[in-house]
Design a protein around this motif. Structure first.
Motif, PDB file in Angstrom:
ATOM      1  N   ARG A   1       0.836  -1.201   0.000  1.00  0.00           N
ATOM      2  CA  ARG A   1       0.000   0.000   0.000  1.00  0.00           C
ATOM      3  C   ARG A   1       0.875   1.257   0.000  1.00  0.00           C
TER       4      ARG A   1
ATOM      5  N   GLY B   1       0.646   5.495   0.181  1.00  0.00           N
ATOM      6  CA  GLY B   1      -0.213   6.616   0.535  1.00  0.00           C
ATOM      7  C   GLY B   1       0.066   7.842  -0.332  1.00  0.00           C
TER       8      GLY B   1
ATOM      9  N   ILE C   1      -3.751   4.483  -0.967  1.00  0.00           N
ATOM     10  CA  ILE C   1      -4.519   5.052   0.136  1.00  0.00           C
ATOM     11  C   ILE C   1      -4.368   6.566   0.059  1.00  0.00           C
ATOM     12  N   VAL C   2      -5.473   7.253  -0.184  1.00  0.00           N
ATOM     13  CA  VAL C   2      -5.454   8.719  -0.250  1.00  0.00           C
ATOM     14  C   VAL C   2      -5.970   9.267   1.076  1.00  0.00           C
ATOM     15  N   SER C   3      -5.288  10.257   1.609  1.00  0.00           N
ATOM     16  CA  SER C   3      -5.733  10.856   2.862  1.00  0.00           C
ATOM     17  C   SER C   3      -7.102  11.514   2.686  1.00  0.00           C
TER      18      SER C   3
ATOM     19  N   HIS D   1      -1.681  15.805   6.375  1.00  0.00           N
ATOM     20  CA  HIS D   1      -2.177  14.698   5.553  1.00  0.00           C
ATOM     21  C   HIS D   1      -1.239  13.491   5.626  1.00  0.00           C
TER      22      HIS D   1
ATOM     23  N   ILE E   1      -2.023   9.364   7.329  1.00  0.00           N
ATOM     24  CA  ILE E   1      -1.963   8.055   6.657  1.00  0.00           C
ATOM     25  C   ILE E   1      -0.676   7.276   6.908  1.00  0.00           C
TER      26      ILE E   1
ATOM     27  N   LYS F   1      -0.948   3.741   8.045  1.00  0.00           N
ATOM     28  CA  LYS F   1      -1.863   2.882   7.297  1.00  0.00           C
ATOM     29  C   LYS F   1      -1.231   2.290   6.052  1.00  0.00           C
ATOM     30  N   VAL F   2       0.008   2.690   5.750  1.00  0.00           N
ATOM     31  CA  VAL F   2       0.612   2.310   4.472  1.00  0.00           C
ATOM     32  C   VAL F   2       2.042   1.812   4.663  1.00  0.00           C
TER      33      VAL F   2
ATOM     34  N   VAL G   1       4.761   6.309   1.785  1.00  0.00           N
ATOM     35  CA  VAL G   1       4.045   7.513   1.386  1.00  0.00           C
ATOM     36  C   VAL G   1       4.797   8.107   0.202  1.00  0.00           C
TER      37      VAL G   1
END
Length: 343
Positions: free
Chosen positions: A2, A4, A30-32, A61, A65, A68-69, A72
């Motif tokens: 993933r 971000g 995954i977009v903030s 931002h 995230i 979560k990833v 980035v």
């Protein structure tokens, strides 16, 4: 895997490219979330105080995230035009994020983008991604080719007159495009000058484009103009500015002044932006010469919506009264977007 993508800075301009690129590589994106007060506060907490509010918002931002990833995506934007550059804060952004946002140190993908045009599809920019994402050279080239095609289609929507938020919705299938955006003859036409991250983040700009549309105003922005029209407008300058997007805004500003269909200009700028303070003053001084009103809206993390609403409404009302009195706009073969319609 993933990756971000923070919903800030050049997100509105290059997201179709980045989305297509990673999807072609079978990487989950995954977009903030859209900007909120909480994101802004987190950005302020993890930023150095001297940077402008768009950079603080971007930091928030990333913080949202980062956990979560796996990575980035924060490209190091150096240039997208020959002998012009991005603001130094853009060039140093990956390093700022690494050492200010907790957990970011080993999670940043930062290919160095140093192009001589708006196209950022040159494979040499993305060499570091091959080992970190485990992709082949062939996969990289294929994904970049698809991404560039998608981005050019997206840019074509802007040049038809769609504002970027509508163009993004069309790109993502959230909105069906009309034959072409309606430009209402006889109505007030405002040229908005501002970087995409100042104008199109609804929290930062407080939805200025929507507010103008509610007032039945035609809205023009730099990304709707033909590139040649922007360049032609500042040919008189003996030396260009150092900053690419500042040249785009300055060229758009002079185009708006010279185009009889444009009735006035609003500059949306972030407090603490050095390049903007210069181009804003240049265009403000030209206002009397071209006999068109010019207003600057300066935003920061404390700007109030009611303040902006009142100023915009008063500005439009002033232009509308002047237009009714016959003091603005003449007939012209020049279209709003910089094309000579007599050709």
């Amino acid at each position: 895997m993933r990756v971000g993508i923070p919903r800030g800075l050049l997100y509105q301009y290059y997201y179709p490219f980045w989305k297509t690129f990673f999807e072609e590589l079978k990487v989950e994106i995954i977009v903030s979330s859209p900007t909120t007060k909480e994101i802004v506060n987190k950005g302020i907490e993890f930023s150095v105080p001297e940077i402008c509010v768009p950079m603080k918002v971007y930091t928030g931002h990333v913080e949202q995230i980062i956990d979560k990833v796996d990575y980035v995506f924060i490209p190091r934007m150096v240039s997208i035009s020959d002998k012009e550059y991005f603001c130094p804060k853009f060039m140093g952004l990956p390093d700022m994020i690494k050492y200010t946002v907790p957990g970011a140190l080993n999670k940043i993908l930062s290919p160095k983008i140093q192009s001589d045009s708006d196209s950022i599809a040159n494979p040499k920019f993305y060499g570091e991604l091959k080992s970190r994402l485990g992709i082949s050279t062939w996969d990289l080239h294929r994904a970049l080719k698809k991404a560039d095609k998608a981005w050019n289609s997206f840019r074509a929507l802007s040049k038809k007159g769609y504002i970027l938020t509508d163009a993004l919705d069309i790109f993502e299938g959230k909105k069906v495009p009309s034959k072409e955006p309606t430009f209402k003859d006889g109505e007030v036409t405002i040229g908005i000058l501002g970087y995409v991250y100042d104008i199109y983040d609804p929290f930062i700009s407080m939805d200025i484009t929507d507010k103008l549309k509610e007032l039945n105003v035609n809205v023009l922005t730099f990304e709707m103009l033909e590139d040649q029209a922007i360049k032609d407008s500042i040919k008189f300058m003996h030396k260009k500015l150092f900053w690419t997007f500042s040249n785009k805004l300055l060229g758009a500003g002079y185009h708006f002044y010279q185009n009889p269909k444009v009735d006035g200009i609003i500059q949306v700028t972030a407090f603490n932006c050095g390049p903007d303070s210069m181009i804003g003053k240049m265009l403000e001084l030209e206002s009397n010469h071209f006999e068109k009103p010019f207003m600057t809206v300066r935003i920061d993390e404390h700007t109030g919506e009611s303040h902006l609403q009142t100023r915009v409404e008063a500005f439009v009302d002033m232009i509308r009264r002047k237009k009714m009195a016959g003091g603005v706009s003449r007939e012209s073969n020049l279209s709003p977007y910089g094309l000579n319609t007599s050709i």
